[in-house]
Design an enzyme around this catalytic site. Structure first.
Site, PDB file in Angstrom:
ATOM      1  N   CYS A 174       0.799  -1.227   0.000  1.00  0.00           N
ATOM      2  CA  CYS A 174       0.000   0.000   0.000  1.00  0.00           C
ATOM      3  C   CYS A 174       0.834   1.281   0.000  1.00  0.00           C
ATOM      4  O   CYS A 174       0.284   2.379  -0.131  1.00  0.00           O
ATOM      5  CB  CYS A 174      -0.947  -0.012   1.193  1.00  0.00           C
ATOM      6  SG  CYS A 174      -1.894  -1.537   1.291  1.00  0.00           S
ATOM      7  N   HIS A 301      -2.992   7.393   6.510  1.00  0.00           N
ATOM      8  CA  HIS A 301      -3.197   6.114   5.813  1.00  0.00           C
ATOM      9  C   HIS A 301      -4.578   5.606   6.202  1.00  0.00           C
ATOM     10  O   HIS A 301      -5.333   5.162   5.342  1.00  0.00           O
ATOM     11  CB  HIS A 301      -2.092   5.131   6.187  1.00  0.00           C
ATOM     12  CG  HIS A 301      -2.134   3.869   5.396  1.00  0.00           C
ATOM     13  ND1 HIS A 301      -2.148   3.853   4.024  1.00  0.00           N
ATOM     14  CD2 HIS A 301      -2.186   2.564   5.785  1.00  0.00           C
ATOM     15  CE1 HIS A 301      -2.189   2.598   3.598  1.00  0.00           C
ATOM     16  NE2 HIS A 301      -2.227   1.806   4.639  1.00  0.00           N
ATOM     17  N   HIS A 335      -9.912   1.645   0.357  1.00  0.00           N
ATOM     18  CA  HIS A 335      -8.448   1.555   0.395  1.00  0.00           C
ATOM     19  C   HIS A 335      -7.980   1.099  -0.979  1.00  0.00           C
ATOM     20  O   HIS A 335      -8.193  -0.051  -1.374  1.00  0.00           O
ATOM     21  CB  HIS A 335      -8.031   0.566   1.478  1.00  0.00           C
ATOM     22  CG  HIS A 335      -6.549   0.483   1.679  1.00  0.00           C
ATOM     23  ND1 HIS A 335      -5.640   1.249   0.971  1.00  0.00           N
ATOM     24  CD2 HIS A 335      -5.800  -0.282   2.522  1.00  0.00           C
ATOM     25  CE1 HIS A 335      -4.419   0.954   1.358  1.00  0.00           C
ATOM     26  NE2 HIS A 335      -4.491   0.024   2.294  1.00  0.00           N
TER      27      HIS A 335
END
Length: 409
Positions: A174, A301, A335
């Site tokens: 990520c 995040h 996400h």
């Protein structure tokens, strides 16, 4: 004799001008769609309806990718991931800006570095479903190298934009499309490139949906970052691109510093005190020669994982002290995995340009153990400097610090 520092500072890299920027997410194609969704507090998550996936979760799906066509001479690259890249390249005048850069620098002086976590793996997943029932043979031609390999998206983008400079992919889960900015800095600092197209593309596939569900990381509803009762992530897909060049004082937005770290605490769980995240944020500040007090807003995040959100809040307190203004925008887009870093940067750029801080969507009560100023509603305030975080599996962490050029003169 003195011992070397445990965490030596990396060499100083050049400040970059961000001369073109775009993002396509579940909120819609281009920056305008994302801006409208952020301002209207209209999320783009919906119950999972991807293929025949049978999971009780919500996703951020980009509409109508099935109808996107690639140019005929690039048909061998056809897969969901590259269709998403194609749709993204068509937005915000991005392709035109790159064409203008080719006139300035030459096609061989512009590189491409893109982040992705799974590339076009869906293309191969579907091929396995279609294999011959008697022989097991896969359909032909499969075009594996152009659709599945990690280099697929950067190769497609280079061909699509008519570029001839260096290319490679970054796949650090990520944090992938955050770390590409550091790669661009190095390519420009070493004189290999005058400009670099960076960003990330990650599309929905069976591996990520079932994989994250098997780890018990997916939420049964829209994700709720930072909420006291958060129960997991919502997976999304996105394509985002930026063009960066050595800063000559002409760009409206500048990348001041990049911070990278690898804490390797655990394959899928961050250090509980957020040590790697803390180091990435500190290195971004150091690279920009800025103090923590100078950062107006942190785009977290903030995946809505119980462990990850808590670790990031502890890291934030270690770097900035309590009360740092922050929020997560995963409630709008989901996400987006390997595209999370570029999505966060575009969100921060919109906040700078339009003078507002997006409050976290879907969250009702912030975890009482958190010490940050975790925004739940939008706040009218124009940030001067923004940090965006993207943290990946294996402790791969990246923080980007950026803002208007006059704010770091």
């Amino acid at each position: 004799m003195s011992l070397p520092s445990v965490h030596p500072s990396p060499p100083r890299l050049p400040r970059l001008g961000i001369t073109a920027l775009t993002a396509t997410t579940a909120a819609g194609p281009g920056q305008g769609a994302l801006l409208d969704a952020l301002r209207d507090r209209r999320g783009a998550l919906a119950p999972c309806d991807f293929l025949d996936v049978d999971l009780p979760t919500w996703i951020g799906r980009v509409a109508d990718l099935e109808s996107v066509s690639l140019p005929g001479d690039l048909a061998d690259y056809d897969c969901r991931n590259n269709r998403l890249a194609e749709l993204g390249l068509q937005q915000d005048g991005f392709a035109e800006a790159v064409a203008a850069a080719v006139q300035r620098h030459g096609a061989e002086r512009i590189g491409v570095v893109l982040g992705t976590s799974t590339s076009g793996i869906l293309h191969t997943e579907l091929a396995f479903r279609a294999r011959d029932p008697e022989t097991g043979a896969l359909p032909s031609p499969l075009h594996y190298a152009n659709t599945h390999e990690l280099s697929s998206a950067p190769r497609f983008v280079r061909e699509r934009l008519g570029l001839k400079g260096p290319i490679y992919a970054v796949s650090t889960a990520c944090s992938s499309s955050g770390k590409v900015f550091a790669s661009a800095q190095r390519l420009i600092a070493t004189g290999l490139c005058d400009a670099v197209v960076v960003g990330g593309v990650d599309s929905l596939c069976l591996t990520t949906l079932y994989g994250f569900a098997s780890l018990e990381l997916t939420s049964t509803g829209p994700c709720r970052p930072g909420d006291a009762t958060r129960d997991g992530i919502s997976i999304g897909e996105a394509a985002g691109f930026a063009m960066v060049e050595a800063d000559r004082g002409e760009a409206a937005l500048c990348l001041f510093g990049v911070g990278e770290s690898v804490d390797a605490h655990h394959m899928s769980t961050p250090h509980p005190e957020g040590r790697g995240a803390e180091l990435a944020m500190c290195r971004a500040l150091d690279a920009a020669s800025l103090s923590p007090e100078s950062v107006d807003y942190v785009n977290l995040h903030g995946t809505a994982s119980r462990v990850n959100d808590a670790a990031e809040d502890r890291a934030l307190e270690s770097v900035f002290g309590p009360g740092q203004v922050c929020s997560s925008t995963k409630g709008w887009t989901g996400h987006t995995l390997g595209a999370a870093g570029i999505t966060g940067l575009v969100t921060g750029a919109l906040a700078i340009e339009h003078g507002f801080l997006p409050g976290t969507l879907n969250t009702e009560q912030v975890d009482p153990d958190f010490t940050a100023d975790y925004l739940l509603g939008n706040r009218d305030r124009r940030p001067s400097r923004v940090m965006t975080n993207s943290f990946g599996f294996g402790g791969n962490n990246c923080s980007l610090l950026f803002g208007r050029p006059e704010e770091n003169a």
